[in-house]
Design a protein around this motif. Structure first.
Motif, short mmCIF file in Angstrom:
data_model
loop_
_atom_site.label_atom_id
_atom_site.label_comp_id
_atom_site.label_asym_id
_atom_site.label_seq_id
_atom_site.Cartn_x
_atom_site.Cartn_y
_atom_site.Cartn_z
N THR A 1 1.51 0.02 10.22
CA THR A 1 1.35 -1.15 9.36
C THR A 1 1.89 -2.42 10.01
O THR A 1 1.93 -3.47 9.38
N SER B 1 0.84 -1.18 0.00
CA SER B 1 0.00 0.00 0.00
C SER B 1 0.89 1.24 0.00
O SER B 1 2.09 1.17 0.30
N GLU C 1 1.01 3.53 2.19
CA GLU C 1 1.56 3.68 3.55
C GLU C 1 2.72 2.72 3.77
O GLU C 1 3.74 3.10 4.37
N GLN C 2 2.60 1.48 3.32
CA GLN C 2 3.69 0.52 3.44
C GLN C 2 4.90 0.94 2.62
O GLN C 2 6.05 0.78 3.05
N GLN C 3 4.67 1.51 1.45
CA GLN C 3 5.77 2.04 0.64
C GLN C 3 6.51 3.14 1.39
O GLN C 3 7.74 3.22 1.36
#
Length: 247
Positions: A168, A150, A152-154
């Protein structure tokens, strides 16, 4: 003093969870030695557990990292001691659930207090050791980005070198690699056969542990456990923290 290829700060499960989980994976993280399978353990479990066996039974707090130039193993030891000194023992309730295609022991949905404590501990670990981490290489970033992340994860990957931290983050003790539907259900049944008697028994969280990967591609082993009540307990990888202050 030898320096390991990578260091990590993990939660090392204690008590019967540790014994049975290590037998399920087939390797003791403290000694690095192979362990016999559990009675009645499916032969396929050897393949199901290949990926987590490489890391040893654990729950990730600070993901594996290479030391930045100028950082030393003593710095990892000192950071782990500081983190442990600021915590107190607690316990969590576990259940076996799928996560991103693999099976893991995760915190039971009803255990909101345990979840909050674990989240805070993991956040402190990520922050407390990050100034010792070498930046992720292009190859490491590409390997992580091969999975669907996602935005946010990136962002977490770019800032912290790992996509599953802070908001996360999901606490888990990995028990299998990624499995398809049929194998996943077979593995779940195999885990239940030995772990169901543990249901309702809390997993004690008495401290944190430094695991090391001695060389690239080698299995991870425990270097040192840091109980929250002070001191330390050395394991097979202690040489990679030698020269540090003693308690």
């Amino acid at each position: 003093m030898p320096s390991a290829h990578r260091y990590a700060l993990y939660l090392a499960p204690a008590g019967p969870w540790r014994e049975l989980g290590s037998r399920w994976l087939g390797r003791c993280a403290d000694t690095g030695q192979a362990l016999p399978p559990l009675p009645g353990q499916p032969e396929a479990a050897r393949d199901w557990t290949e990926a987590p066996r490489h890391y040893g039974l654990h729950a990730t707090l600070k993901p594996p990292f290479r030391l930045r130039p100028g950082a030393a193993p003593q710095d990892v030891d000192a950071a782990a001691r500081r983190l442990a000194a600021g915590e107190s023992a607690f316990a969590i309730q576990l259940e076996c659930e799928p996560l991103r295609g693999f099976l893991a022991w995760r915190i039971a949905a009803a255990d909101t207090d345990g979840q909050a404590r674990i989240n805070a501990l993991a956040a402190a670990a990520v922050r407390g050791l990050d100034d010792l981490r070498a930046p992720a290489t292009a190859a490491e970033l590409a390997r992580r980005q091969a999975h669907a992340l996602s935005p946010e994860q990136q962002a977490m990957l770019a800032r912290w070198g790992y996509p599953y931290v802070f908001d996360t983050f999901t606490f888990h003790i990995t028990l299998t690699g990624k499995l398809d539907g049929a194998a996943l259900e077979q593995a779940r049944a195999g885990i239940a056969a030995f772990a169901d008697p543990l249901r309702g028994q809390p997993l004690a969280v008495p401290g944190v542990s430094v695991y090391v990967q001695p060389q690239a591609g080698a299995d991870f082993i425990v270097a040192r456990h840091y109980p929250f009540d002070g001191g330390h307990i050395d394991a097979a990888g202690a040489a990679y923290l030698q020269g540090s202050a003693t308690a």
